[in-house]
Design a protein around this motif. Structure first.
Motif, PDB file in Angstrom:
ATOM      1  N   LEU A  66       0.829  -1.207   0.000  1.00 37.69           N
ATOM      2  CA  LEU A  66       0.000   0.000   0.000  1.00 37.69           C
ATOM      3  C   LEU A  66       0.865   1.260   0.000  1.00 37.69           C
ATOM      4  O   LEU A  66       0.542   2.241  -0.682  1.00 37.69           O
ATOM      5  N   TYR A  67       1.965   1.251   0.748  1.00 36.33           N
ATOM      6  CA  TYR A  67       2.857   2.410   0.775  1.00 36.33           C
ATOM      7  C   TYR A  67       3.461   2.661  -0.601  1.00 36.33           C
ATOM      8  O   TYR A  67       3.557   3.814  -1.053  1.00 36.33           O
ATOM      9  N   LEU A  68       3.884   1.585  -1.274  1.00 37.58           N
ATOM     10  CA  LEU A  68       4.456   1.737  -2.612  1.00 37.58           C
ATOM     11  C   LEU A  68       3.422   2.307  -3.576  1.00 37.58           C
ATOM     12  O   LEU A  68       3.730   3.190  -4.395  1.00 37.58           O
ATOM     13  N   ALA A  69       2.203   1.785  -3.506  1.00 35.72           N
ATOM     14  CA  ALA A  69       1.140   2.291  -4.379  1.00 35.72           C
ATOM     15  C   ALA A  69       0.836   3.754  -4.072  1.00 35.72           C
ATOM     16  O   ALA A  69       0.631   4.560  -4.982  1.00 35.72           O
ATOM     17  N   ALA A  70       0.821   4.104  -2.783  1.00 35.69           N
ATOM     18  CA  ALA A  70       0.571   5.490  -2.396  1.00 35.69           C
ATOM     19  C   ALA A  70       1.714   6.403  -2.827  1.00 35.69           C
ATOM     20  O   ALA A  70       1.508   7.581  -3.113  1.00 35.69           O
ATOM     21  N   LEU A  71       2.928   5.848  -2.894  1.00 38.27           N
ATOM     22  CA  LEU A  71       4.076   6.629  -3.346  1.00 38.27           C
ATOM     23  C   LEU A  71       4.060   6.830  -4.853  1.00 38.27           C
ATOM     24  O   LEU A  71       4.376   7.913  -5.351  1.00 38.27           O
ATOM     25  N   LEU A  72       3.666   5.789  -5.577  1.00 38.38           N
ATOM     26  CA  LEU A  72       3.635   5.890  -7.042  1.00 38.38           C
ATOM     27  C   LEU A  72       2.413   6.648  -7.536  1.00 38.38           C
ATOM     28  O   LEU A  72       2.473   7.325  -8.565  1.00 38.38           O
ATOM     29  N   GLY A  73       1.300   6.537  -6.819  1.00 42.05           N
ATOM     30  CA  GLY A  73       0.053   7.160  -7.268  1.00 42.05           C
ATOM     31  C   GLY A  73       0.167   8.631  -7.614  1.00 42.05           C
ATOM     32  O   GLY A  73      -0.324   9.067  -8.669  1.00 42.05           O
ATOM     33  N   PRO A  74       0.823   9.458  -6.784  1.00 43.90           N
ATOM     34  CA  PRO A  74       0.902  10.900  -7.105  1.00 43.90           C
ATOM     35  C   PRO A  74       1.921  11.248  -8.187  1.00 43.90           C
ATOM     36  O   PRO A  74       1.971  12.403  -8.616  1.00 43.90           O
ATOM     37  N   ALA A 131       6.552  -0.348 -13.749  1.00 40.96           N
ATOM     38  CA  ALA A 131       7.066  -1.684 -14.061  1.00 40.96           C
ATOM     39  C   ALA A 131       7.884  -2.240 -12.898  1.00 40.96           C
ATOM     40  O   ALA A 131       7.792  -3.433 -12.565  1.00 40.96           O
ATOM     41  N   LEU A 132       8.678  -1.391 -12.265  1.00 32.43           N
ATOM     42  CA  LEU A 132       9.470  -1.826 -11.120  1.00 32.43           C
ATOM     43  C   LEU A 132       8.577  -2.251  -9.959  1.00 32.43           C
ATOM     44  O   LEU A 132       8.798  -3.300  -9.332  1.00 32.43           O
ATOM     45  N   VAL A 133       7.564  -1.454  -9.669  1.00 32.08           N
ATOM     46  CA  VAL A 133       6.654  -1.783  -8.565  1.00 32.08           C
ATOM     47  C   VAL A 133       5.877  -3.060  -8.882  1.00 32.08           C
ATOM     48  O   VAL A 133       5.695  -3.929  -8.014  1.00 32.08           O
ATOM     49  N   THR A 134       5.417  -3.190 -10.134  1.00 33.17           N
ATOM     50  CA  THR A 134       4.680  -4.389 -10.534  1.00 33.17           C
ATOM     51  C   THR A 134       5.547  -5.634 -10.379  1.00 33.17           C
ATOM     52  O   THR A 134       5.100  -6.665  -9.863  1.00 33.17           O
ATOM     53  N   TRP A 135       6.806  -5.538 -10.826  1.00 33.77           N
ATOM     54  CA  TRP A 135       7.717  -6.677 -10.688  1.00 33.77           C
ATOM     55  C   TRP A 135       7.998  -6.991  -9.219  1.00 33.77           C
ATOM     56  O   TRP A 135       7.948  -8.157  -8.804  1.00 33.77           O
ATOM     57  N   PHE A 153      -4.708  -0.843  -8.236  1.00 27.54           N
ATOM     58  CA  PHE A 153      -4.981  -0.895  -9.672  1.00 27.54           C
ATOM     59  C   PHE A 153      -4.266   0.229 -10.423  1.00 27.54           C
ATOM     60  O   PHE A 153      -3.715   0.025 -11.504  1.00 27.54           O
ATOM     61  N   GLY A 154      -4.266   1.414  -9.838  1.00 24.56           N
ATOM     62  CA  GLY A 154      -3.651   2.562 -10.494  1.00 24.56           C
ATOM     63  C   GLY A 154      -2.151   2.653 -10.321  1.00 24.56           C
ATOM     64  O   GLY A 154      -1.545   3.635 -10.782  1.00 24.56           O
ATOM     65  N   ALA A 155      -1.546   1.646  -9.674  1.00 23.48           N
ATOM     66  CA  ALA A 155      -0.090   1.655  -9.472  1.00 23.48           C
ATOM     67  C   ALA A 155       0.561   0.415 -10.068  1.00 23.48           C
ATOM     68  O   ALA A 155       1.646   0.033  -9.673  1.00 23.48           O
ATOM     69  N   ARG A 156      -0.101  -0.216 -11.011  1.00 26.18           N
ATOM     70  CA  ARG A 156       0.420  -1.421 -11.628  1.00 26.18           C
ATOM     71  C   ARG A 156       0.270  -1.337 -13.148  1.00 26.18           C
ATOM     72  O   ARG A 156      -0.676  -0.745 -13.676  1.00 26.18           O
ATOM     73  N   ASN A 157       1.211  -1.945 -13.865  1.00 27.81           N
ATOM     74  CA  ASN A 157       1.098  -2.221 -15.290  1.00 27.81           C
ATOM     75  C   ASN A 157       0.877  -0.971 -16.141  1.00 27.81           C
ATOM     76  O   ASN A 157       1.649  -0.029 -16.051  1.00 27.81           O
ATOM     77  N   LEU A 158      -0.213  -0.916 -16.937  1.00 23.59           N
ATOM     78  CA  LEU A 158      -0.361   0.107 -17.974  1.00 23.59           C
ATOM     79  C   LEU A 158      -0.970   1.414 -17.494  1.00 23.59           C
ATOM     80  O   LEU A 158      -0.625   2.487 -18.012  1.00 23.59           O
ATOM     81  N   ALA A 159      -1.887   1.335 -16.554  1.00 21.60           N
ATOM     82  CA  ALA A 159      -2.685   2.506 -16.195  1.00 21.60           C
ATOM     83  C   ALA A 159      -1.852   3.730 -15.821  1.00 21.60           C
ATOM     84  O   ALA A 159      -2.158   4.846 -16.282  1.00 21.60           O
TER      85      ALA A 159
END
Length: 338
Positions: A66-74, A131-135, A153-159
Motif C-alpha cells: 500500500l505504501y508503494l502504491a501510495a508513493l507511485l500514485g501521485p 514496471a518496477l513496482v509491478t515486478w 490498480f492505479g499503481a500497476r502495469n499500464l494505467a
C-alpha cells in the motif's frame, strides 16, 4: 525545435532521472527481499501443491504494498504539475514564445513538439516506476489476489503510463488558458486529484457490464462481511466478498419477496438482538437475528479474469481524454493573439 525544447527541459529531466534511479534502487532491493520471503514460505510447504502458509506473505507485505502504491500514485500528478503546467504557462508569462512564433515555426508545431518531448518523458518515467513496482510486488499480488483494489490498480502495469500522458496534456492546456505558472500548477494538481477520485468510483466499475449473483445472508455469510449498517441507518452489509471477483455493488438486505428489509427490524437486530448464548463471529447474535429472517443481497461483480481488459480500457480512456485536451489546446493556440 526539438533541440530547443530539450535544452529547456533538460534540468527537470535530470531531476526525474535522479529520483527514478533512487526509487529503482529501493524497489529492486525490496523485490529481491519479497522473492526471498516467497521462496522461504514455499520451502516450508514441503512440495505440497497448495501452500496455505503463503497467505502470511500477503500479510507481511500488505502495508509495504500500500505504501508503494501510495508513493507511485501521485507521480503522474506531480509530473503534470511540475512538467506539464509550466510547459506553456512559463513561456506565455515571460513572453518568450514570440521569438519562436515570429519565425518559421508555427504555433501548432511549437506546441506539438513540446507536448511530445515532455509527454513521452513523463510516460517513460512513470512507466519504468510502475514496471518496477509491478515486478517487485508480483509475488504478493498473486497471493493476495486483490489487484482490483482502488489503490493498487492505479499503481500497476499500464494505467499509470496513461495517467501521465493525460495529466501532462492537462497541465499544458491549463497553462495555455490561465497564462500563469503557479496557478496552472495548482489547478493541474486539483483537477487530477478530482479525476483520480471520480474514475475509480464512478467510471471504472462500469467499463464492462457487471455479473450478478444472489447471496443468501446466513449467519456465516454476515460474519464474513467487514461491516453492517451505514450512517443513514440503511440495512446494508459492507465489505462483502465474492471468490475470484471484484465486488462493485451490493444491494440492501432483501427479504424472500425481494423487498428491502424494514430499517426498524434491522435496527432491532443490530442494537438489541435476542441473546442466544451460542452465537459466534464478529457480529454474534446480530448475525443470528438477521439470518433467521431469510435475507439475501444482490451482488454486482467483475471477475478477476477481466483485470487486463480493465487495464486496457481505463488506459484507453485516459489516452482519449489526453487526445481531446490536446485538440482543444491546438485549436486554442492557433486562435489566441501573440
Amino acid at each position: 525545435m526539438i533541440w530547443t525544447t530539450w535544452r529547456q527541459f533538460r534540468m527537470p529531466a535530470l531531476v526525474g532521472v535522479v529520483a527514478l534511479t533512487l526509487f529503482a534502487v529501493y524497489v529492486v532491493h525490496l523485490g529481491l527481499d519479497v522473492r526471498d520471503a516467497y521462496d522461504g514460505y514455499r520451502a516450508r510447504c514441503a512440495g505440497t501443491p497448495d501452500c496455505p502458509g503463503l497467505r502470511q506473505l500477503a500479510v507481511d507485505y500488505e502495508n509495504t504494498s500500500l505504501y508503494l502504491a501510495a508513493l507511485l500514485g501521485p507521480v503522474p500528478g506531480l509530473l503534470g504539475m511540475f512538467w506539464g503546467a509550466p510547459l506553456v504557462a512559463r513561456e506565455l508569462e515571460a513572453g518568450t514564445q514570440r521569438l519562436v512564433w515570429n519565425q518559421s515555426v508555427t504555433r501548432r508545431r511549437w506546441l506539438a513538439v513540446k507536448l511530445a518531448v515532455v509527454g513521452l518523458a513523463a510516460m517513460v518515467v512513470t512507466g519504468v516506476a510502475a514496471a518496477l513496482v509491478t515486478w517487485a510486488m508480483s509475488p504478493v499480488d498473486r497471493v493476495a489476489d486483490n489487484r482490483f483494489s482502488t489503490v493498487l490498480f492505479g499503481a500497476r502495469n499500464l494505467a499509470p503510463v496513461a495517467y501521465a500522458a493525460f495529466v501532462v496534456v492537462l497541465g499544458a492546456l491549463i497553462g495555455l488558458l490561465v497564462r500563469r505558472t503557479v496557478p496552472a500548477m495548482a489547478l493541474t494538481a486539483l483537477v487530477f486529484v478530482v479525476v483520480q477520485f471520480l474514475v475509480p468510483n464512478l467510471v471504472r466499475p462500469h467499463l464492462l457490464p457487471a455479473e450478478h449473483v444472489t447471496v443468501a445472508m446466513t449467519a456465516s455469510a454476515i460474519n464474513q462481511a467487514r461491516g453492517l449498517g451505514s450512517i443513514t441507518g440503511a440495512p446494508v452489509v459492507r465489505g462483502l466478498a465474492v471468490p475470484d471477483a471484484w465486488v462493485t455493488d451490493v444491494s440492501e438486505l432483501r427479504t424472500r419477496t425481494g423487498e428491502s428489509l424494514d430499517p426498524k427490524v434491522f435496527d432491532r437486530c443490530f442494537t438489541d438482538p435476542p441473546r442466544t448464548g451460542t452465537a459466534e463471529g464478529p457480529f454474534g447474535d446480530t448475525a443470528t437475528c438477521l439470518a433467521e429472517r431469510d435475507l439475501h443481497v444482490d451482488v454486482a461483480y467483475q471477475p478477476v479474469g477481466r483485470y487486463w481488459a480493465f487495464q486496457w480500457l481505463e488506459s484507453a480512456l485516459y489516452l482519449l481524454l489526453a487526445g481531446l485536451l490536446a485538440a482543444v489546446a491546438f485549436r486554442r493556440i492557433h486562435r489566441r493573439p501573440s
